[in-house]
Design a protein around this motif. Structure first.
Motif, PDB file in Angstrom:
ATOM      1  N   UNK A 127      70.457  13.567  32.008  1.00  0.00           N
ATOM      2  CA  UNK A 127      69.223  13.140  32.666  1.00  0.00           C
ATOM      3  C   UNK A 127      68.021  13.383  31.755  1.00  0.00           C
ATOM      4  N   UNK A 128      68.055  14.464  30.993  1.00  0.00           N
ATOM      5  CA  UNK A 128      66.966  14.722  30.052  1.00  0.00           C
ATOM      6  C   UNK A 128      66.997  13.728  28.905  1.00  0.00           C
ATOM      7  N   UNK A 132      63.817  12.113  29.717  1.00  0.00           N
ATOM      8  CA  UNK A 132      62.929  13.150  29.234  1.00  0.00           C
ATOM      9  C   UNK A 132      62.653  14.226  30.268  1.00  0.00           C
ATOM     10  N   UNK A 133      61.510  14.883  30.125  1.00  0.00           N
ATOM     11  CA  UNK A 133      61.154  15.982  31.020  1.00  0.00           C
ATOM     12  C   UNK A 133      61.042  15.527  32.471  1.00  0.00           C
ATOM     13  N   UNK A 134      60.552  14.313  32.675  1.00  0.00           N
ATOM     14  CA  UNK A 134      60.422  13.796  34.045  1.00  0.00           C
ATOM     15  C   UNK A 134      61.789  13.692  34.702  1.00  0.00           C
ATOM     16  N   UNK A 135      62.770  13.188  33.955  1.00  0.00           N
ATOM     17  CA  UNK A 135      64.117  13.073  34.498  1.00  0.00           C
ATOM     18  C   UNK A 135      64.747  14.421  34.777  1.00  0.00           C
ATOM     19  N   UNK A 139      65.628  15.548  38.620  1.00  0.00           N
ATOM     20  CA  UNK A 139      67.029  15.799  38.969  1.00  0.00           C
ATOM     21  C   UNK A 139      67.237  17.225  39.445  1.00  0.00           C
ATOM     22  N   UNK A 140      66.619  18.180  38.760  1.00  0.00           N
ATOM     23  CA  UNK A 140      66.820  19.577  39.118  1.00  0.00           C
ATOM     24  C   UNK A 140      66.115  19.942  40.417  1.00  0.00           C
ATOM     25  N   UNK A 141      64.891  19.465  40.590  1.00  0.00           N
ATOM     26  CA  UNK A 141      64.067  19.906  41.711  1.00  0.00           C
ATOM     27  C   UNK A 141      64.038  18.920  42.873  1.00  0.00           C
ATOM     28  N   UNK A 186      67.700  22.988  26.515  1.00  0.00           N
ATOM     29  CA  UNK A 186      67.699  21.577  26.147  1.00  0.00           C
ATOM     30  C   UNK A 186      66.576  21.237  25.167  1.00  0.00           C
ATOM     31  N   UNK A 187      65.800  22.257  24.770  1.00  0.00           N
ATOM     32  CA  UNK A 187      64.651  22.073  23.879  1.00  0.00           C
ATOM     33  C   UNK A 187      63.642  21.098  24.467  1.00  0.00           C
ATOM     34  N   UNK A 188      63.488  21.182  25.783  1.00  0.00           N
ATOM     35  CA  UNK A 188      62.491  20.373  26.491  1.00  0.00           C
ATOM     36  C   UNK A 188      61.189  21.159  26.552  1.00  0.00           C
ATOM     37  N   UNK A 189      60.089  20.507  26.242  1.00  0.00           N
ATOM     38  CA  UNK A 189      58.798  21.183  26.159  1.00  0.00           C
ATOM     39  C   UNK A 189      58.158  21.274  27.544  1.00  0.00           C
TER      40      UNK A 189
END
Length: 285
Positions: A127-128, A132-135, A139-141, A186-189
């Motif tokens: 999903x990331x 990206x961060x939005x996905x 998905x998580x929340x 995931x190295x997501x900022x």
């Protein structure tokens, strides 16, 4: 000299005495359980004896002193307290794992926090990659993968992150911590914004930063609404909204919230233990 390692068989001997309320027997069983370091969940799973729900509650309470002692033993803070953690996410997660082990009931079989986060990150990685961060946030929340607490009560279990990943509810702070820990893998900022009584997460886009409340299903917070919400905060608090919370600040908030939650429940010994942890994180401790 250390004694023999605890086994399912040695635990079974103690379980046969668990419903004996004689003070001498209870004290003897509690002393013998110290060797199990506060957690018998795997041995219970291996053993043939399956205690009743009431017996499990008694067993968990008898294991609690050992969990407190293990927390005191394993809680090692840099000399400079929380500020010395800077942005050491590995050290931060290690401290959260220690807290999660302490908050565990000691009888329920579950994954350790690190393993649970690894599997969650693996689950969310597609999903990331796609959105990206939005996905990742949606998905998580927003997919009921994590459950938001709607009661607003002070409960230490809300910050037992391993339990939250396994399906227990949590508040905005607990959900936000899980999002941040997954994002690091995931190295997501994505960063955290810690304000009194509230917690938000933020990530950047080409159109500007997106702020979200983890309990609101990953939906962005309206900037005007957020500005209105914090308008009465003192200037130093409003400044916190403009930067990412450090791992030291996040750890300090975790222990402070746990101390308050235990105090509200009149669990004095646990509240005092959390206060000691808070003090260990303060400058000059």
């Amino acid at each position: 000299m250390k004694g023999p390692l605890p086994t399912a068989e040695s635990l079974a001997v103690l379980l046969r005495l668990i419903d004996d309320e004689t003070p001498e027997v209870r004290q003897s069983v509690a002393g013998a359980l110290d060797a199990f370091s506060g957690d018998v969940s795997e041995l219970l799973h291996e053993g043939v004896m399956k205690p009743s729900g009431d017996d499990l509650k008694v067993l968990s309470s008898l294991l609690q002193p050992a969990r407190r002692e293990r927390l005191r033993r394993d809680w090692i803070v840099p000399a400079g307290g929380a500020a010395s953690l800077a942005d050491d996410w590995d050290a931060f997660e290690a401290m959260l794992r220690i807290l999660s082990d302490y908050l565990h009931d000691g009888v329920t079989l579950r994954q350790p926090l690190g393993d649970a986060l690894d599997l969650l990150a693996e689950e969310l990685e597609p999903h990331y990659i796609e959105d990206g961060c939005a996905g990742l946030c949606k998905t998580l929340l927003g997919s009921k993968r994590l459950i938001a607490d709607r009661k607003g009560e002070m409960d230490p279990k809300l910050l037992d992150l391993a339990a939250v990943i396994a399906g227990s509810p949590s508040n905005s702070f607990g959900l936000g911590l899980i999002l941040l820990l997954v994002a690091r893998r995931l190295e997501a900022d994505i960063s955290g914004v810690s304000l009194p009584g509230a917690f938000f997460c933020r990530y950047g886009t080409e159109q500007g930063p997106i702020l979200l409340d983890p309990t609101a299903g990953g939906r962005p917070v309206d900037p005007a609404e957020f500005t209105h919400r914090i308008r009465r905060y003192p200037r130093e608090i409003r400044m916190l909204a403009g930067r990412a919370a450090t791992t030291g600040e996040l750890l300090l908030r975790t222990t402070e919230e746990l101390a308050t939650a235990f105090a509200v429940l009149n669990l004095t010994e646990d509240a005092e233990l959390m206060e000691d942890l808070v003090d260990s994180l303060l400058p000059g401790a």
